[in-house]
Design a protein around this motif. Structure first.
Motif, PDB file in Angstrom:
ATOM      1  N   CYS A 185       0.861  -1.177   0.000  1.00 17.41           N
ATOM      2  CA  CYS A 185       0.000   0.000   0.000  1.00 17.41           C
ATOM      3  C   CYS A 185       0.901   1.232   0.000  1.00 17.41           C
ATOM      4  CB  CYS A 185      -0.884  -0.033   1.239  1.00 17.41           C
ATOM      5  SG  CYS A 185      -1.929   1.412   1.372  1.00 17.41           S
ATOM      6  N   GLY A 186       0.668   2.146  -0.938  1.00 15.70           N
ATOM      7  CA  GLY A 186       1.508   3.337  -1.076  1.00 15.70           C
ATOM      8  C   GLY A 186       1.103   4.454  -0.136  1.00 15.70           C
ATOM      9  N   HIS A 187       2.092   5.134   0.408  1.00 17.63           N
ATOM     10  CA  HIS A 187       1.843   6.267   1.303  1.00 17.63           C
ATOM     11  C   HIS A 187       2.316   7.541   0.603  1.00 17.63           C
ATOM     12  CE1 HIS A 187       0.363   3.528   4.248  1.00 17.63           C
ATOM     13  NE2 HIS A 187       1.446   2.802   4.111  1.00 17.63           N
ATOM     14  N   GLU A 188       3.441   8.133   1.028  1.00 20.98           N
ATOM     15  CA  GLU A 188       3.852   9.349   0.323  1.00 20.98           C
ATOM     16  C   GLU A 188       5.015   9.057  -0.632  1.00 20.98           C
ATOM     17  OE1 GLU A 188       4.328   9.648   4.140  1.00 20.98           O
ATOM     18  OE2 GLU A 188       5.929   8.366   3.443  1.00 20.98           O
ATOM     19  N   SER A 189       5.119   9.912  -1.640  1.00 18.80           N
ATOM     20  CA  SER A 189       6.245   9.812  -2.565  1.00 18.80           C
ATOM     21  C   SER A 189       7.436  10.536  -1.952  1.00 18.80           C
ATOM     22  CB  SER A 189       5.894  10.435  -3.911  1.00 18.80           C
ATOM     23  OG  SER A 189       4.897   9.661  -4.549  1.00 18.80           O
ATOM     24  N   PHE A 190       8.618  10.232  -2.465  1.00 17.46           N
ATOM     25  CA  PHE A 190       9.840  10.836  -1.942  1.00 17.46           C
ATOM     26  C   PHE A 190      10.853  11.006  -3.044  1.00 17.46           C
ATOM     27  CE2 PHE A 190      10.202   6.205  -1.276  1.00 17.46           C
ATOM     28  CZ  PHE A 190      11.333   5.926  -2.032  1.00 17.46           C
ATOM     29  N   VAL A 191      11.860  11.841  -2.760  1.00 17.12           N
ATOM     30  CA  VAL A 191      13.015  12.013  -3.630  1.00 17.12           C
ATOM     31  C   VAL A 191      14.222  11.491  -2.853  1.00 17.12           C
ATOM     32  CG1 VAL A 191      14.487  13.671  -4.834  1.00 17.12           C
ATOM     33  CG2 VAL A 191      12.043  14.087  -4.674  1.00 17.12           C
ATOM     34  N   ILE A 192      15.058  10.698  -3.512  1.00  9.98           N
ATOM     35  CA  ILE A 192      16.246  10.150  -2.849  1.00  9.98           C
ATOM     36  C   ILE A 192      17.345  11.210  -2.790  1.00  9.98           C
ATOM     37  CG2 ILE A 192      18.135   8.476  -3.065  1.00  9.98           C
ATOM     38  CD1 ILE A 192      16.125   6.510  -4.254  1.00  9.98           C
ATOM     39  N   ASP A 193      17.869  11.423  -1.574  1.00 14.29           N
ATOM     40  CA  ASP A 193      19.012  12.324  -1.377  1.00 14.29           C
ATOM     41  C   ASP A 193      20.314  11.558  -1.556  1.00 14.29           C
ATOM     42  OD1 ASP A 193      17.654  14.639  -0.848  1.00 14.29           O
ATOM     43  OD2 ASP A 193      17.779  14.466   1.332  1.00 14.29           O
ATOM     44  N   SER A 194      20.408  10.411  -0.861  1.00 13.38           N
ATOM     45  CA  SER A 194      21.638   9.611  -0.950  1.00 13.38           C
ATOM     46  C   SER A 194      21.270   8.149  -0.746  1.00 13.38           C
ATOM     47  CB  SER A 194      22.634  10.059   0.128  1.00 13.38           C
ATOM     48  OG  SER A 194      22.088   9.823   1.411  1.00 13.38           O
ATOM     49  N   ILE A 195      22.170   7.297  -1.194  1.00 18.09           N
ATOM     50  CA  ILE A 195      21.895   5.871  -1.169  1.00 18.09           C
ATOM     51  C   ILE A 195      23.169   5.142  -0.770  1.00 18.09           C
ATOM     52  CG2 ILE A 195      22.442   5.413  -3.600  1.00 18.09           C
ATOM     53  CD1 ILE A 195      19.673   4.001  -3.725  1.00 18.09           C
ATOM     54  N   LYS A 196      23.015   4.088   0.042  1.00 19.55           N
ATOM     55  CA  LYS A 196      24.196   3.300   0.433  1.00 19.55           C
ATOM     56  C   LYS A 196      23.742   1.900   0.806  1.00 19.55           C
ATOM     57  CE  LYS A 196      24.222   4.580   5.389  1.00 19.55           C
ATOM     58  NZ  LYS A 196      23.263   3.568   5.745  1.00 19.55           N
ATOM     59  N   GLU A 197      24.694   0.993   0.817  1.00 13.62           N
ATOM     60  CA  GLU A 197      24.394  -0.368   1.266  1.00 13.62           C
ATOM     61  C   GLU A 197      24.664  -0.417   2.763  1.00 13.62           C
ATOM     62  OE1 GLU A 197      26.333  -4.549   0.231  1.00 13.62           O
ATOM     63  OE2 GLU A 197      25.477  -3.563  -1.549  1.00 13.62           O
ATOM     64  N   ASN A 198      23.716  -0.940   3.560  1.00 18.91           N
ATOM     65  CA  ASN A 198      23.921  -1.004   5.004  1.00 18.91           C
ATOM     66  C   ASN A 198      24.697  -2.269   5.392  1.00 18.91           C
ATOM     67  OD1 ASN A 198      22.092  -3.151   5.131  1.00 18.91           O
ATOM     68  ND2 ASN A 198      20.423  -1.909   5.940  1.00 18.91           N
ATOM     69  N   GLU A 199      24.927  -2.447   6.707  1.00 19.41           N
ATOM     70  CA  GLU A 199      25.737  -3.582   7.179  1.00 19.41           C
ATOM     71  C   GLU A 199      25.094  -4.934   6.855  1.00 19.41           C
ATOM     72  OE1 GLU A 199      22.661  -2.556   9.900  1.00 19.41           O
ATOM     73  OE2 GLU A 199      24.273  -1.260   9.152  1.00 19.41           O
ATOM     74  N   ALA A 200      23.776  -4.954   6.605  1.00 22.31           N
ATOM     75  CA  ALA A 200      23.095  -6.209   6.262  1.00 22.31           C
ATOM     76  C   ALA A 200      23.117  -6.466   4.751  1.00 22.31           C
ATOM     77  CB  ALA A 200      21.656  -6.152   6.770  1.00 22.31           C
ATOM     78  N   GLY A 201      23.773  -5.565   4.003  1.00 23.51           N
ATOM     79  CA  GLY A 201      23.850  -5.738   2.545  1.00 23.51           C
ATOM     80  C   GLY A 201      22.594  -5.272   1.822  1.00 23.51           C
ATOM     81  N   VAL A 202      21.777  -4.485   2.512  1.00 25.71           N
ATOM     82  CA  VAL A 202      20.534  -3.974   1.928  1.00 25.71           C
ATOM     83  C   VAL A 202      20.742  -2.517   1.513  1.00 25.71           C
ATOM     84  CG1 VAL A 202      18.129  -3.369   2.496  1.00 25.71           C
ATOM     85  CG2 VAL A 202      19.073  -5.561   3.250  1.00 25.71           C
ATOM     86  N   VAL A 203      20.230  -2.165   0.332  1.00 19.62           N
ATOM     87  CA  VAL A 203      20.337  -0.790  -0.146  1.00 19.62           C
ATOM     88  C   VAL A 203      19.337   0.070   0.631  1.00 19.62           C
ATOM     89  CG1 VAL A 203      20.018   0.747  -2.125  1.00 19.62           C
ATOM     90  CG2 VAL A 203      21.115  -1.480  -2.437  1.00 19.62           C
ATOM     91  N   GLU A 204      19.848   1.101   1.282  1.00 21.12           N
ATOM     92  CA  GLU A 204      19.004   2.048   2.011  1.00 21.12           C
ATOM     93  C   GLU A 204      19.191   3.434   1.420  1.00 21.12           C
ATOM     94  OE1 GLU A 204      18.251   0.725   6.590  1.00 21.12           O
ATOM     95  OE2 GLU A 204      20.132   1.726   6.189  1.00 21.12           O
ATOM     96  N   ALA A 205      18.132   4.230   1.492  1.00 22.53           N
ATOM     97  CA  ALA A 205      18.215   5.589   0.964  1.00 22.53           C
ATOM     98  C   ALA A 205      17.712   6.584   1.995  1.00 22.53           C
ATOM     99  CB  ALA A 205      17.394   5.711  -0.313  1.00 22.53           C
ATOM    100  N   VAL A 206      18.380   7.727   2.036  1.00 19.41           N
ATOM    101  CA  VAL A 206      17.897   8.865   2.811  1.00 19.41           C
ATOM    102  C   VAL A 206      17.045   9.662   1.825  1.00 19.41           C
ATOM    103  CG1 VAL A 206      18.534  10.964   4.044  1.00 19.41           C
ATOM    104  CG2 VAL A 206      19.913   8.881   4.302  1.00 19.41           C
ATOM    105  N   CYS A 207      15.788   9.902   2.189  1.00 19.89           N
ATOM    106  CA  CYS A 207      14.823  10.488   1.263  1.00 19.89           C
ATOM    107  C   CYS A 207      14.133  11.703   1.874  1.00 19.89           C
ATOM    108  CB  CYS A 207      13.726   9.469   0.941  1.00 19.89           C
ATOM    109  SG  CYS A 207      14.300   7.806   0.599  1.00 19.89           S
ATOM    110  N   GLN A 208      13.694  12.590   1.003  1.00 21.66           N
ATOM    111  CA  GLN A 208      12.849  13.726   1.400  1.00 21.66           C
ATOM    112  C   GLN A 208      11.447  13.433   0.876  1.00 21.66           C
ATOM    113  OE1 GLN A 208      13.897  16.341   3.231  1.00 21.66           O
ATOM    114  NE2 GLN A 208      15.936  15.433   3.272  1.00 21.66           N
TER     115      GLN A 208
END
Length: 189
Positions: free
Chosen positions: A81-104
């Motif tokens: 289920c979709g909530h709000e849209s976002f724009v990605i500021d930065s992206i990195k792989e976390n310690e679990a090997g999952v891609v995470e993004a800091v978003c506005q």
């Protein structure tokens, strides 16, 4: 605008605010992302995967509402289920090997009544819902009187290039999307 950090699921389908979609999850990176989010009670950011991760700069925060595993192939499908849209500021792989993004987060499109000019958007979506019960069953409370809701459902359904969808999603209202969709419907092709 609010800053949020989300695990990112790259998928070939767009989901928009107040949308519900089944997404097929492939083994590997996608499955790891879903498991990580579920284990940690997190929402997921869904972005188009047609471009490089940074190129797919706009996505939507989703919650996983349901999931099923195909008996024959073992493939996982999640209903989100979709909530709000976002724009990605930065992206990195976390310690679990999952891609995470800091978003506005982007502001929600305001509700707008459907004008006579825009009536074809409502009429044709109603026909689609009647023709495809699985589509209509996803939307328990369809809002055919709200132009923003209609435009978002059409963006989810139509095979519009990701780059064009991203521009329309980034707008602050549904006006550009409504004009674009109506011009597509008038086009004789």
């Amino acid at each position: 605008m609010m800053t949020i950090t989300l695990p990112i699921l790259f998928n070939n389908r767009h989901i928009l605010p107040s949308g519900r979609l089944p997404l097929r999850v492939t083994p590997g990176e996608q499955l790891n992302t879903v498991k990580y989010a579920m284990r940690n009670g997190m929402d997921i950011g869904v972005c188009m995967d047609e471009t490089s991760p940074i190129g797919a700069g706009i996505g939507t925060r989703v919650t996983i509402e349901d999931f099923s595993v195909a008996a024959d192939s073992g493939a996982l499908t999640i209903t989100v289920c979709g909530h709000e849209s976002f724009v990605i500021d930065s992206i990195k792989e976390n310690e679990a090997g999952v891609v995470e993004a800091v978003c506005q987060t982007l502001p929600a499109w305001p509700e707008r009544a459907v004008s006579n000019d825009a009536q074809p958007l409502a009429e044709r979506l109603l026909i689609m819902f009647e023709r495809y019960p699985e589509l209509s069953s996803l939307h328990k409370k369809p809002n055919f009187d709200d132009l923003s809701w209609l435009c978002q459902r059409w963006l989810e359904l139509l095979p519009i290039p990701a780059s064009e969808k991203q521009v329309l999603m980034a707008a602050h209202t549904c006006s550009d999307t409504a004009e674009y969709l109506l011009s597509l419907m008038k086009d004789p092709h």
